[in-house]
Design an enzyme around this catalytic site. Structure first.
Site, PDB file in Angstrom:
ATOM      1  CG  HIS A 190      19.573  40.739  57.914  1.00 17.01           C
ATOM      2  ND1 HIS A 190      18.571  40.578  56.996  1.00 17.01           N
ATOM      3  CD2 HIS A 190      20.089  39.508  58.136  1.00 17.01           C
ATOM      4  CE1 HIS A 190      18.485  39.282  56.660  1.00 17.01           C
ATOM      5  NE2 HIS A 190      19.399  38.620  57.337  1.00 17.01           N
ATOM      6  CG  HIS A 216      23.938  37.273  56.240  1.00 15.75           C
ATOM      7  ND1 HIS A 216      23.421  36.648  55.133  1.00 15.75           N
ATOM      8  CD2 HIS A 216      22.935  37.271  57.168  1.00 15.75           C
ATOM      9  CE1 HIS A 216      22.161  36.297  55.361  1.00 15.75           C
ATOM     10  NE2 HIS A 216      21.841  36.659  56.598  1.00 15.75           N
ATOM     11  CD  GLU A 217      23.198  38.223  60.740  1.00 14.63           C
ATOM     12  OE1 GLU A 217      22.182  38.948  60.767  1.00 14.63           O
ATOM     13  OE2 GLU A 217      23.137  37.015  60.445  1.00 14.63           O
TER      14      GLU A 217
END
Ligand code: ZN
Length: 720
Positions: free
Chosen positions: A514, A510-511
């Site tokens: 980003h 997920h990170e």
């Protein structure tokens, strides 16, 4: 001026992407106590340069100490103020170049120190950092307000905005003008003097209400503790028992075991303790945080906050705070957000009732003579999970090595976008465990720097997030991005490989999503670069990456046992994948209940907020959706920091909104039977990962997908 260069703080999740804690940092109410600046640093302060002289212009963490921040902030604000004066008061007629581009160019010193400092306040804080933060946060807010409410400056922005069509600007420049204009207008710049003052006063009051809310919640959470003996800890996993022992010792009760109202303590206790009486005690305290009719009660703060937000919306010309907030989002209207929530609510509630029946059957079969209650849900859900999938965390964890999954995420970034990650040991870091990679493109061109800070330690906030030290831009020459991913994986004993839970592995991806959104940014102007997109769109690039973790081709290649090196057996892979839809009725219902209450509070007109009875309002809101009593809201109003002390008011729906996009968007790959299909990946890169805020989000999504998103893939992925 950095209008939108904020850290993306991701909420960490237990199952899928359900948000946990308020993401946005809270401005602390200032004691204006003066921290003396420490002498003349003009020779020694590393921030007092026009560019860092390290490799790639990386932040020189090895030379920065806390006493450098205050003088750098002072100088940065002073410089920015004089730059703004020059832009606002120049004689030349307003043009894109002398007004908008000049604003983009201004405040560089301040941006640089702010980006370093506010990364450290969450990733590596200490007393000195906290003191500076308390001093600076309100002063920086006032500084920002003074810029946005400067009438001469706004007049120029307005003039450029009015002439944008005939000024020979590029599409990107027009977009930048429109974003600036909107930012000024939404801050209140277009109001008359009296209204501007009222809006400024409301914002100030709201900031202190948010601070009080947060501090009450912290005190209420910290004040409660359940001290247990070893015999009370039967059934509790070893890691939690050790943590409870350490907590008790820290509180001066060595030999006891302390359960607290922090989620990582109370939630596993509710999941594993066979002691029904103790579960009830902990559960009741947990859902009553901020709601105990004492000095830390948050209900009066909520009533005032809701009223002030509605008043501000009214002054700005909107029927409600929700309408004001959602106008600048992908959803655009509260109705659109509510439509999605209602669509998911019915199947979720139906599923939750089935889950309840399954657990009741288990209780009955075991001769229990009680109905399932709220404090029983997690405990019996674990039992059903074990029965149905024969899965335990102990069995899974050794296959999820941090280093292997860092390789896995870089593999995915390479297959999708052609990126290469090469570790660099010559880049300064703020803690010895932080790692840095240089990122290059398919043809070897330098893309940027990627920092990874993975382990939990003192001075680091909980959760996981992505943030930037430098944002991509090129209008005054190429500037490459420097981004960081921060996580809280328990550090392994020295010499051992770190392993993590499946949820941590998903968060890691997920990170990185980003991070790639920041790294692949390919725009001219920094205010629309990378992650500077609306709140209900920004999770899309992050959440679409999550889908890669549980793909057989990733698991077979990268999920290898920390001791034996063996790959995760296919049969275990299948059980793991199958178990992901388990208990999704509960997870979705508790999340959406909070989402509905958030929207209901903020849909009120100013008149309707007079004499608001917060407890009754919450109860009525939940009665309307027929919430079952065994599932409380994920965050009840008196401790709903996302919306009363964070940046998510009228926006808690955003996680679900982005999930529609990531589920539907990932299907674009699934439909080709190629998870890295080059053309799909190219469109994802062009219109989403590299595009920043070049286009309104729906336009960007449609350009990627060829159509508007549909909700069916989300329903399917949640098992509805
Ligand atoms: Zn996120």
């Amino acid at each position: 001026m950095s209008l939108a260069r904020n850290a993306i703080a991701a909420a960490i999740t237990v199952t899928f992407m359900l948000p946990v804690a308020a993401a946005t940092s809270i401005e602390t109410q200032a004691s204006r106590a003066n921290h003396s600046t420490t002498g003349d640093q003009s020779e020694t302060n590393p921030f007092f340069v026009s560019a860092f002289t390290t490799p790639f212009g990386a932040v020189p963490f090895d030379r920065i100490t806390p006493e450098h921040f205050q003088p750098a902030f002072e100088r940065g604000m002073a410089e920015h103020e004089s730059e703004i004066e020059v832009i606002a008061n120049q004689a030349a007629a307003p043009t894109f170049e002398n007004t908008i581009a000049a604003l983009e160019r201004s405040g560089r010193q301040l941006d640089r120190v702010s980006m370093v400092f506010f990364n450290l306040t969450s990733a590596n804080s200490n007393e000195a950092i906290r003191a500076i933060q308390t001093e600076m946060a309100p002063r920086l807010a006032a500084h920002q307000n003074a810029v946005l409410l400067n009438p001469a400056l706004f007049a120029r922005v307005q003039a450029v905005y009015a002439n944008r069509a005939g000024a020979g600007l590029s599409a990107e420049q027009v977009r930048v003008v429109e974003r600036y204009h909107l930012q000024f207008v939404r801050a209140g710049a277009a109001l008359d003097e009296t209204e501007r003052q009222r809006v400024a006063a409301i914002s100030e009051r709201l900031a202190s209400l948010g601070t009080s809310f947060q501090q009450n919640l912290m005190k209420d959470t910290d004040a409660w503790v359940m001290l247990l003996d070893e015999t009370d800890m039967t059934g509790i996993p070893a890691a939690l028992t050790a943590a409870a022992a350490a907590e008790a010792k820290a509180r001066g009760h060595e030999g006891k075991f302390a359960i607290t109202l922090q989620r990582p303590s109370v939630e596993p206790f509710l999941s594993f303790s066979p002691r029904r009486d103790l579960r009830e005690k902990a559960w009741r305290a947990w859902i009553a945080r901020g709601d105990n009719n004492d000095a830390e009660d948050n209900k009066a703060i909520i009533a005032e906050t809701v009223a002030l937000r509605a008043e501000r919306a009214k002054i700005m010309g909107y029927a409600s705070h929700a309408e004001f907030v959602l106008e600048d989002s992908m959803a655009q209207t509260p109705e659109a957000a509510l439509d999605l929530m209602r669509l998911v609510w019915e199947p979720a509630l139906t599923r939750a009732k089935e889950e309840r029946a399954d657990m009741q059957a288990l209780i009955d079969a075991a001769g229990g003579d009680h109905a399932l209650q709220g404090w029983d849900w997690r405990y019996y859900a674990e039992k059903v999970r074990k029965q149905r999938f024969d899965l335990s965390q102990d069995e899974i964890r050794p296959y999820f090595q941090l280093d292997r999954f860092i390789e896995a995420q870089f593999y995915v970034a390479k297959r999708l976008f052609g990126l290469n990650f090469t570790e660099r040991k010559d880049i300064p870091v703020y803690h010895p465990s932080v790692r840095v990679w240089e990122v290059t493109s398919r043809d070897g061109a330098h893309i940027g720097l990627f920092y990874g800070d993975y382990f939990a330690r003192q001075g680091k906030s909980g959760g996981a997030w992505m943030s930037s030290y430098r944002v991509q831009e090129r209008f005054d020459g190429e500037v490459t991005p420097h981004v960081v991913n921060v996580m809280n994986i328990p550090a392994p004993p020295a010499g051992q490989a770190a392993t993590m839970s499946l949820d941590d592995a998903i968060t890691l991806f997920h990170e990185l999503g980003h991070g790639l959104h920041g790294l692949l940014s390919n725009v001219s102007y920094p205010s629309i670069a990378g992650t500077s997109v609306s709140r209900d769109f920004v999770e899309f690039p992050a959440q679409i990456l999550e889908h890669y973790v549980l793909q057989p081709q990733i698991l077979s290649q990268f999920a290898t046992h920390v001791e034996t090196g063996a790959s995760l057996p296919v049969e275990l892979q299948q059980r793991l994948i199958a178990s992901r839809t388990f208990n999704q009725g509960f997870a979705t219902v508790e999340y959406l209940a909070s989402g509905f209450v958030d929207m209901d509070f903020h849909a009120l007109s100013h008149d309707a907020t007079m004499n608001l009875d917060v407890a009754a309002f919450e109860a009525q809101s939940l009665a309307r959706i027929h919430l079952i009593p065994e599932i409380p809201m994920r965050h009840r109003s008196p401790h709903f920091a996302h919306i009363f002390a964070g940046g998510y008011s009228a926006g808690y729906y955003s996680y679900l909104w982005s999930e529609v996009l990531d589920s539907d968007g990932f299907d674009a790959f699934v439909e080709t039977s190629d998870l890295f299909h080059p053309e799909v990946a190219e469109r994802l890169h062009r219109y989403v990962f590299s595009a920043g805020n070049l286009r309104p989000p729906m336009q960007a999504y449609k350009a990627f997908r060829g159509r508007e998103p549909v909700v069916e893939p989300l329903l399917r992925n949640r098992g509805f």
